[in-house]
Design a protein around this motif. Structure first.
Motif, PDB file in Angstrom:
ATOM      1  N   SER A 221       0.842  -1.204   0.000  1.00  0.00           N
ATOM      2  CA  SER A 221       0.000   0.000   0.000  1.00  0.00           C
ATOM      3  C   SER A 221       0.879   1.256   0.000  1.00  0.00           C
ATOM      4  N   GLN A 222       2.073   1.157   0.597  1.00  0.00           N
ATOM      5  CA  GLN A 222       2.999   2.306   0.535  1.00  0.00           C
ATOM      6  C   GLN A 222       3.466   2.521  -0.902  1.00  0.00           C
ATOM      7  N   LEU A 223       3.755   1.412  -1.584  1.00  0.00           N
ATOM      8  CA  LEU A 223       4.122   1.502  -2.998  1.00  0.00           C
ATOM      9  C   LEU A 223       3.009   2.183  -3.785  1.00  0.00           C
ATOM     10  N   ARG A 224       1.805   1.756  -3.515  1.00  0.00           N
ATOM     11  CA  ARG A 224       0.662   2.326  -4.213  1.00  0.00           C
ATOM     12  C   ARG A 224       0.520   3.816  -3.910  1.00  0.00           C
ATOM     13  N   GLY A 225       0.756   4.166  -2.650  1.00  0.00           N
ATOM     14  CA  GLY A 225       0.664   5.573  -2.251  1.00  0.00           C
ATOM     15  C   GLY A 225       1.699   6.434  -2.970  1.00  0.00           C
ATOM     16  N   VAL A 226       2.931   5.932  -3.025  1.00  0.00           N
ATOM     17  CA  VAL A 226       4.010   6.698  -3.673  1.00  0.00           C
ATOM     18  C   VAL A 226       3.709   6.888  -5.159  1.00  0.00           C
ATOM     19  N   LEU A 227       3.298   5.798  -5.823  1.00  0.00           N
ATOM     20  CA  LEU A 227       3.075   5.890  -7.273  1.00  0.00           C
ATOM     21  C   LEU A 227       1.851   6.739  -7.604  1.00  0.00           C
ATOM     22  N   THR A 228       0.820   6.657  -6.776  1.00  0.00           N
ATOM     23  CA  THR A 228      -0.364   7.495  -7.013  1.00  0.00           C
ATOM     24  C   THR A 228       0.002   8.970  -6.849  1.00  0.00           C
ATOM     25  N   ALA A 229       0.752   9.265  -5.799  1.00  0.00           N
ATOM     26  CA  ALA A 229       1.158  10.664  -5.579  1.00  0.00           C
ATOM     27  C   ALA A 229       2.024  11.157  -6.740  1.00  0.00           C
ATOM     28  N   ILE A 303      21.453  -9.149   1.746  1.00  0.00           N
ATOM     29  CA  ILE A 303      20.564  -8.473   2.700  1.00  0.00           C
ATOM     30  C   ILE A 303      19.604  -9.528   3.252  1.00  0.00           C
ATOM     31  N   ASP A 304      19.432  -9.547   4.542  1.00  0.00           N
ATOM     32  CA  ASP A 304      18.614 -10.579   5.184  1.00  0.00           C
ATOM     33  C   ASP A 304      17.132 -10.395   4.831  1.00  0.00           C
ATOM     34  N   PRO A 305      16.565 -11.326   4.049  1.00  0.00           N
ATOM     35  CA  PRO A 305      15.173 -11.171   3.618  1.00  0.00           C
ATOM     36  C   PRO A 305      14.166 -11.313   4.772  1.00  0.00           C
ATOM     37  N   GLU A 306      14.614 -11.871   5.900  1.00  0.00           N
ATOM     38  CA  GLU A 306      13.715 -11.960   7.053  1.00  0.00           C
ATOM     39  C   GLU A 306      13.609 -10.612   7.752  1.00  0.00           C
ATOM     40  N   ALA A 307      14.687  -9.837   7.683  1.00  0.00           N
ATOM     41  CA  ALA A 307      14.722  -8.582   8.434  1.00  0.00           C
ATOM     42  C   ALA A 307      14.261  -7.380   7.599  1.00  0.00           C
ATOM     43  N   TRP A 308      14.420  -7.482   6.281  1.00  0.00           N
ATOM     44  CA  TRP A 308      14.178  -6.304   5.429  1.00  0.00           C
ATOM     45  C   TRP A 308      13.122  -6.605   4.358  1.00  0.00           C
ATOM     46  N   THR A 309      12.427  -5.559   4.005  1.00  0.00           N
ATOM     47  CA  THR A 309      11.410  -5.649   2.952  1.00  0.00           C
ATOM     48  C   THR A 309      11.611  -4.442   2.037  1.00  0.00           C
ATOM     49  N   GLY A 310      10.996  -4.470   0.856  1.00  0.00           N
ATOM     50  CA  GLY A 310      11.164  -3.309  -0.010  1.00  0.00           C
ATOM     51  C   GLY A 310      10.198  -3.329  -1.185  1.00  0.00           C
ATOM     52  N   PHE A 311      10.106  -2.189  -1.826  1.00  0.00           N
ATOM     53  CA  PHE A 311       9.379  -2.165  -3.094  1.00  0.00           C
ATOM     54  C   PHE A 311      10.255  -1.559  -4.180  1.00  0.00           C
ATOM     55  N   ALA A 312       9.918  -1.860  -5.421  1.00  0.00           N
ATOM     56  CA  ALA A 312      10.686  -1.340  -6.552  1.00  0.00           C
ATOM     57  C   ALA A 312       9.720  -1.011  -7.682  1.00  0.00           C
ATOM     58  N   PHE A 313      10.153  -0.095  -8.536  1.00  0.00           N
ATOM     59  CA  PHE A 313       9.345   0.190  -9.730  1.00  0.00           C
ATOM     60  C   PHE A 313      10.255   0.667 -10.844  1.00  0.00           C
ATOM     61  N   GLY A 314       9.783   0.512 -12.087  1.00  0.00           N
ATOM     62  CA  GLY A 314      10.542   0.987 -13.231  1.00  0.00           C
ATOM     63  C   GLY A 314       9.587   1.562 -14.257  1.00  0.00           C
ATOM     64  N   LEU A 315       9.853   2.793 -14.674  1.00  0.00           N
ATOM     65  CA  LEU A 315       8.920   3.403 -15.630  1.00  0.00           C
ATOM     66  C   LEU A 315       9.639   3.890 -16.875  1.00  0.00           C
ATOM     67  N   GLY A 316       8.928   3.905 -17.975  1.00  0.00           N
ATOM     68  CA  GLY A 316       9.482   4.344 -19.257  1.00  0.00           C
ATOM     69  C   GLY A 316       9.294   5.845 -19.422  1.00  0.00           C
TER      70      GLY A 316
END
Ligand code: DAH
Length: 345
Positions: A221-229, A303-316
């Motif tokens: 939902s944070q990813l969605r918030g960033v991209l919508t903004a 990077i420890d996948p248990e400890a960290w999370t993330g989002f990514a995006f790529g746009l043209g």
């Protein structure tokens, strides 16, 4: 005979002036030899004076001398002019046509890239950049695309050697950043990318902007918030955004993001009743790919996948510019026509 000779002698002056006007420093001497040399045009006419009646010779001789002096003078002037020009010391000539400075403008790709990056920087993303000539490891392998993975076919690649290539996307900057720093981090990476295709809607080089955020408990939902903004900052507050499930090897879950069509305001039809070309009547246009960073990618960069999370995006970037400025043909971006570019100043 006498009149003809006088006529021919006098005609040398304009012919010589014309030849000088076309000459530059390198052929100035050749022009001199052609007219004033021992076997030149003037010498030939003077030799013909031998056939004149003796009483006509003084008059023709005077004309010949005057012509000779005039040619020498013209040649001298031309030589000085060219020498001054070469040194850049031309005196100001008010009769010269005005020099109108050619004012350039930012290319629409640059403009939209700067605008998008500025919005994301205000949210706290830091801009990074890296090489366009990449290793297979950064471009594919570390992004969970091992050799032989079928998803490699999605990107027709320009290889330099078996393990070195022109980056097919900006996603290798995710890998480079995560190898170089520890989270939390939030970066964007704008830049050129290359693929082996070329048709009406694809060029071998185009631009992308990559985004990556890694922190504790990052959510979709944070990813969605960033991209919508982002989309609303660039295209206006009434623009709507939707996520469609998709697949990328480096994100899980993955989504493609559409925004409501700018041309028909998401209605699929134009005011005139015609179907909208830009969204093909659907009301939506695809603008980017995104998702939650796949734990397999974290593992590849230590990077420890248990400890960290993330989002990514790529746009043209070109696609965004086409939508923002109403540019219908991708080829215009790469024709280097300054009239096209100046429209966006
Ligand atoms: N790299 C993908 C491409 O060029 C786009 C992309 C999709 C980037 C999803 C991402 C992502 O960071 O999460 O097609």
């Amino acid at each position: 005979m006498k009149t003809q000779l006088i006529h021919d002698l006098e005609a040398l002056v304009p012919r010589f002036a014309e030849a000088l006007a076309k000459a530059d420093a390198s052929d100035l001497e050749a022009v001199r030899v052609q007219f004033l040399g021992r076997k030149g045009s003037l010498a030939a006419l003077m030799a013909a004076m031998g056939g004149l009646d003796p009483q006509d010779r003084p008059e023709v001789g005077r004309v010949a001398n005057a012509v000779k002096a005039r040619l020498a003078e013209l040649w001298q002037q031309c030589q000085e002019h060219l020498a001054q020009k070469a040194q850049g010391t031309m005196p100001f000539d008010a009769g010269d046509p005005a020099w109108v400075p050619h004012v350039g403008a930012l290319h629409p790709t640059t403009r939209i890239q700067q605008e998008i990056c500025a919005v994301l920087q205000r949210m706290g993303f830091e801009t990074v950049s890296g090489p366009e000539v990449e290793t297979d490891f950064h471009n594919f392998e570390a992004l969970n695309l091992p050799p032989g993975h079928p998803a490699r076919d999605m990107q027709d690649t320009l290889y330099i050697t078996e393990r070195v290539l022109l980056r097919t996307h900006t996603s290798p900057m995710q890998v480079r950043t995560m190898l170089a720093r520890r989270p939390p981090l939030a970066i964007i990476a704008p830049g050129k990318v290359y693929r082996r295709d070329s048709d009406l809607t694809h060029t071998p080089m185009f631009h992308q902007i990559e985004g990556l955020l890694v922190d504790r408990q990052v959510t979709m939902s944070q990813l969605r918030g960033v991209l919508t903004a982002l989309v609303q900052a660039v295209f206006g507050a009434s623009t709507r955004v939707r996520f469609r499930p998709s697949f990328f090897p480096f994100t899980e879950p993955s989504a493609e993001v559409d925004m409501s069509c700018v041309l028909c305001a998401g209605r699929g039809v134009l005011d005139c009743g015609e179907g909208c070309r830009v969204c093909k009547g659907t009301g939506w246009v695809e603008i980017l790919g995104c998702g939650m960073v796949d734990p397999a990618v974290f593992a590849k960069v230590g990077i420890d996948p248990e400890a960290w999370t993330g989002f990514a995006f790529g746009l043209g970037v070109e696609r965004m510019a086409m939508l923002k400025y109403g540019i219908g043909d991708l080829r215009l971006f790469f024709e280097n026509d300054s009239r096209f570019v100046r429209q966006f100043a």
